[in-house]
Design a protein around this motif. Sequence first.
Motif, PDB file in Angstrom:
ATOM      1  N   MET A   1      39.817  33.755  52.353  1.00  0.00           N
ATOM      2  CA  MET A   1      38.594  34.716  52.524  1.00  0.00           C
ATOM      3  C   MET A   1      38.699  35.856  53.620  1.00  0.00           C
ATOM      4  O   MET A   1      38.193  36.760  53.625  1.00  0.00           O
ATOM      5  N   LYS A   2      39.657  35.488  54.474  1.00  0.00           N
ATOM      6  CA  LYS A   2      39.891  36.523  55.602  1.00  0.00           C
ATOM      7  C   LYS A   2      40.427  37.834  55.021  1.00  0.00           C
ATOM      8  O   LYS A   2      40.539  38.737  55.625  1.00  0.00           O
ATOM      9  N   ASN A   3      41.125  37.557  53.906  1.00  0.00           N
ATOM     10  CA  ASN A   3      42.023  38.663  53.117  1.00  0.00           C
ATOM     11  C   ASN A   3      41.056  39.292  52.206  1.00  0.00           C
ATOM     12  O   ASN A   3      41.394  40.475  51.743  1.00  0.00           O
ATOM     13  N   ILE A   4      39.658  39.077  52.207  1.00  0.00           N
ATOM     14  CA  ILE A   4      38.887  39.568  50.951  1.00  0.00           C
ATOM     15  C   ILE A   4      37.857  40.702  51.775  1.00  0.00           C
ATOM     16  O   ILE A   4      37.369  40.229  52.813  1.00  0.00           O
ATOM     17  N   ILE A   5      38.090  41.801  51.324  1.00  0.00           N
ATOM     18  CA  ILE A   5      37.108  42.851  51.915  1.00  0.00           C
ATOM     19  C   ILE A   5      35.975  43.172  51.082  1.00  0.00           C
ATOM     20  O   ILE A   5      34.966  43.632  51.481  1.00  0.00           O
ATOM     21  N   ALA A   6      35.865  42.872  49.838  1.00  0.00           N
ATOM     22  CA  ALA A   6      34.873  42.961  48.953  1.00  0.00           C
ATOM     23  C   ALA A   6      34.609  41.866  47.928  1.00  0.00           C
ATOM     24  O   ALA A   6      35.470  41.378  47.418  1.00  0.00           O
ATOM     25  N   VAL A   7      33.444  41.589  47.684  1.00  0.00           N
ATOM     26  CA  VAL A   7      32.904  40.547  46.912  1.00  0.00           C
ATOM     27  C   VAL A   7      31.875  40.967  45.677  1.00  0.00           C
ATOM     28  O   VAL A   7      30.703  41.795  46.330  1.00  0.00           O
ATOM     29  N   GLY A   8      32.335  40.645  44.716  1.00  0.00           N
ATOM     30  CA  GLY A   8      31.405  41.473  43.709  1.00  0.00           C
ATOM     31  C   GLY A   8      30.874  40.309  42.509  1.00  0.00           C
ATOM     32  O   GLY A   8      31.412  38.972  42.681  1.00  0.00           O
ATOM     33  N   PHE A   9      29.651  40.795  41.872  1.00  0.00           N
ATOM     34  CA  PHE A   9      29.167  39.620  40.946  1.00  0.00           C
ATOM     35  C   PHE A   9      28.681  40.288  39.632  1.00  0.00           C
ATOM     36  O   PHE A   9      28.523  41.397  39.614  1.00  0.00           O
ATOM     37  N   ASP A  10      28.792  39.440  38.804  1.00  0.00           N
ATOM     38  CA  ASP A  10      28.076  39.595  37.343  1.00  0.00           C
ATOM     39  C   ASP A  10      26.755  39.330  37.648  1.00  0.00           C
ATOM     40  O   ASP A  10      26.380  38.760  38.570  1.00  0.00           O
ATOM     41  N   MET A  11      25.775  39.751  36.764  1.00  0.00           N
ATOM     42  CA  MET A  11      24.439  39.394  36.897  1.00  0.00           C
ATOM     43  C   MET A  11      23.944  38.414  35.870  1.00  0.00           C
ATOM     44  O   MET A  11      23.618  37.037  36.279  1.00  0.00           O
ATOM     45  N   ASP A  12      24.121  38.356  34.599  1.00  0.00           N
ATOM     46  CA  ASP A  12      23.573  37.627  33.451  1.00  0.00           C
ATOM     47  C   ASP A  12      24.517  36.330  33.481  1.00  0.00           C
ATOM     48  O   ASP A  12      25.738  36.476  33.494  1.00  0.00           O
ATOM     49  N   TYR A  13      23.754  35.262  33.913  1.00  0.00           N
ATOM     50  CA  TYR A  13      24.257  33.730  33.893  1.00  0.00           C
ATOM     51  C   TYR A  13      25.256  33.533  35.069  1.00  0.00           C
ATOM     52  O   TYR A  13      26.208  32.772  35.205  1.00  0.00           O
TER      53      TYR A  13
ATOM     54  N   ILE B   1      33.640  30.122  21.337  1.00  0.00           N
ATOM     55  CA  ILE B   1      32.241  30.069  22.003  1.00  0.00           C
ATOM     56  C   ILE B   1      32.693  29.793  23.671  1.00  0.00           C
ATOM     57  O   ILE B   1      32.713  28.685  24.123  1.00  0.00           O
ATOM     58  N   ASP B   2      32.514  31.112  24.359  1.00  0.00           N
ATOM     59  CA  ASP B   2      33.059  30.893  25.829  1.00  0.00           C
ATOM     60  C   ASP B   2      32.102  31.639  26.622  1.00  0.00           C
ATOM     61  O   ASP B   2      32.399  31.537  27.943  1.00  0.00           O
ATOM     62  N   THR B   3      30.765  31.642  26.024  1.00  0.00           N
ATOM     63  CA  THR B   3      29.780  32.119  26.910  1.00  0.00           C
ATOM     64  C   THR B   3      28.543  31.191  26.615  1.00  0.00           C
ATOM     65  O   THR B   3      28.211  30.971  25.512  1.00  0.00           O
TER      66      THR B   3
ATOM     67  N   ASP C   1      30.689  34.463  34.921  1.00  0.00           N
ATOM     68  CA  ASP C   1      30.325  33.369  34.028  1.00  0.00           C
ATOM     69  C   ASP C   1      31.352  33.196  32.926  1.00  0.00           C
ATOM     70  O   ASP C   1      31.560  32.238  32.183  1.00  0.00           O
ATOM     71  N   HIS C   2      31.953  34.485  32.461  1.00  0.00           N
ATOM     72  CA  HIS C   2      32.475  34.895  31.186  1.00  0.00           C
ATOM     73  C   HIS C   2      34.019  34.514  31.476  1.00  0.00           C
ATOM     74  O   HIS C   2      34.580  35.450  31.940  1.00  0.00           O
ATOM     75  N   ILE C   3      34.610  33.577  30.991  1.00  0.00           N
ATOM     76  CA  ILE C   3      36.038  33.526  30.974  1.00  0.00           C
ATOM     77  C   ILE C   3      37.006  34.615  30.460  1.00  0.00           C
ATOM     78  O   ILE C   3      37.867  34.902  31.373  1.00  0.00           O
ATOM     79  N   TYR C   4      36.361  34.960  29.619  1.00  0.00           N
ATOM     80  CA  TYR C   4      37.080  36.400  29.152  1.00  0.00           C
ATOM     81  C   TYR C   4      36.653  37.504  29.436  1.00  0.00           C
ATOM     82  O   TYR C   4      37.475  38.587  30.098  1.00  0.00           O
ATOM     83  N   GLY C   5      35.532  37.923  29.292  1.00  0.00           N
ATOM     84  CA  GLY C   5      34.895  39.107  29.870  1.00  0.00           C
ATOM     85  C   GLY C   5      34.862  39.344  31.221  1.00  0.00           C
ATOM     86  O   GLY C   5      34.974  40.416  31.861  1.00  0.00           O
ATOM     87  N   ASP C   6      34.642  38.450  32.198  1.00  0.00           N
ATOM     88  CA  ASP C   6      34.859  38.538  33.634  1.00  0.00           C
ATOM     89  C   ASP C   6      36.102  38.100  34.331  1.00  0.00           C
ATOM     90  O   ASP C   6      36.821  38.713  35.183  1.00  0.00           O
TER      91      ASP C   6
ATOM     92  N   THR D   1      39.249  35.485  41.738  1.00  0.00           N
ATOM     93  CA  THR D   1      38.174  35.074  40.874  1.00  0.00           C
ATOM     94  C   THR D   1      37.597  33.884  40.886  1.00  0.00           C
ATOM     95  O   THR D   1      38.265  33.012  41.559  1.00  0.00           O
ATOM     96  N   MET D   2      36.213  33.928  40.823  1.00  0.00           N
ATOM     97  CA  MET D   2      35.355  32.581  40.966  1.00  0.00           C
ATOM     98  C   MET D   2      34.657  32.608  39.680  1.00  0.00           C
ATOM     99  O   MET D   2      33.622  33.395  39.557  1.00  0.00           O
ATOM    100  N   LEU D   3      34.672  31.238  38.699  1.00  0.00           N
ATOM    101  CA  LEU D   3      33.944  31.180  37.726  1.00  0.00           C
ATOM    102  C   LEU D   3      32.810  30.254  37.908  1.00  0.00           C
ATOM    103  O   LEU D   3      32.847  29.193  38.681  1.00  0.00           O
TER     104      LEU D   3
END
Length: 539
Positions: free
Chosen positions: A54-66, A166-168, A375-380, A392-394
């Motif tokens: 995580m020391k190499n990570i400068i930005a953390v992003g999130f999806d909203m739904d689920y 059916i991935d979401t 949360d979306h294996i394909y979309g995210d 990535t974090m699922l």
Amino acid sequence: MEDQKPTALSENVLQFHTVGSKGGCEVPHKWSSPEGGKKIDISNQIFCNRSLNMKNIIAVGFDMDYTLAQYKSETFESLAYEGTVRKLVYDLGYPNELLEWTFDWNYMVRGLVLDKKRGNILKMDRHKYVKVAYHGFRELSKEDKVDIYGSSLVRDSFDEPDYALIDTLFSLAEAYLFAQLVDFKDNNPEKVPKDVDYARMYKDVRAAVDLCHRDGTLKQMVAKEPNRYINEDTTIVPLIKMIRDSGRSTFLVTNSLWDYTNIVMNFLCGGRTVHGPHTCNFDWLQYFDVVITGSAKPGFFHEESRANLFEVEPQSGMLINTDNGTPMAQVGDPSPKILLKSKDKGCRVFQGGNVGHLHSLLSIESSSQVLYVGDHIYGDILRSKKVLGWRTMLVVPELEKEVELLWELRNMRKELILMRNERDSVEDKIHHLNWSLKFEDINENDKQEMLSALKDLESKRDQVRLSHQQAQRECHQKFHKVWGQLMKTGYQGSRFAHQVERFACLYTSQVSNLRLYSPDKYYRPSEDFMSHEFHLLPL
């Protein structure tokens, strides 16, 4: 070992397990665990497939739904189901009796595949072998599965356009409705036009779902009573504050538009609602550097996408033209208000655009500096990892129950391993005897003894195989009465588990589990097993 659920204790903890060899030797493994000796319940741990510092990570992003917003399946999925049924009846001409149908929100699970042409619902292993199959709600026999999916020389890819994934969690209601329509067509052929086959019914279900989203049916209901449809989570704000206090940027990328995003984030970050005593405001924007709504993922992750980036004026929701995020002067007005806003260092809200715009807005030089949580294996996850190289974090909410059951059933799982070893041993002896009878020069007496022994072994093999299959089925039904364990299909990893393993650097049950670890954590994978299994192998 104490009979309690495992927790991660320190970097020096060793977990012993019995490997799957006949010798049954025990080999020590070390797993990555939180700093400071904190105890974390196994259901709240973050599991690692690929090392991530995580020391190499400068930005953390999130999806909203689920992801940030965890919807309540029993109310939200039921709402989606009822809305879809109404669209089928009133807009697409399906029989009125569909309005009397009910929805079992526990029935379907993620990772299934719908066979549109045949009306089948499938669960496959990581090698795309069909292990569980239903036609509507009727289970297919082993012979049927082999005949339909295992008899051709060329393996089916099980992808679009003939199959639907059916991935979401959003897809569970439409999968259940599709199964109901398959049974309805089979049992009432006179009520379904001859030109409407299974594939057409699935297409109509998808069209009905899209109608619900386009006319705002679902989101209007959620906006009125968010606490009925979304789980409250008071840890979201402390989590994002922790990340920002560590010097990292935070961003939100969602396919939802601004009006709905603002309502959901108000509820999550302050318990505010449209009609409640604490009305919606824009205070939650302080927790992000950039918010992108209407992102149209997964297309958003392609830099070559020519989607225009508009800035959103939060109060009015008005869209303002930008040049790659820089406000543009309006024709006839050389000094518009929006140019003054460009000096504001607070969070900026946009609609559309692509990942190139996001990188520019956050001054990101390398894709590997970004961690994206979805949360979306394909979309995210797949697109952001495969196309961009983002870390990535699922989020897999079902994992919380799954790991708890794995621990509770550890003795049963150990017994299954012993039964499998016994089955393999008997089959090895049968193969050896068959080889000896076929190729070795033996006298008649010895041959008769060997034939008798072979007959006994074959009888024992059938008994052991049946006992093992029944025990394995019972074990899987502990997880789900129809589809079994989410991450397993028999002894193989499921197709869903394979996707998680390939594309998610990290995976966990809730996004808020990040707060339990240091923001500078160095995540390391376990050896040989998917991370959550390794922690829970029976001793």
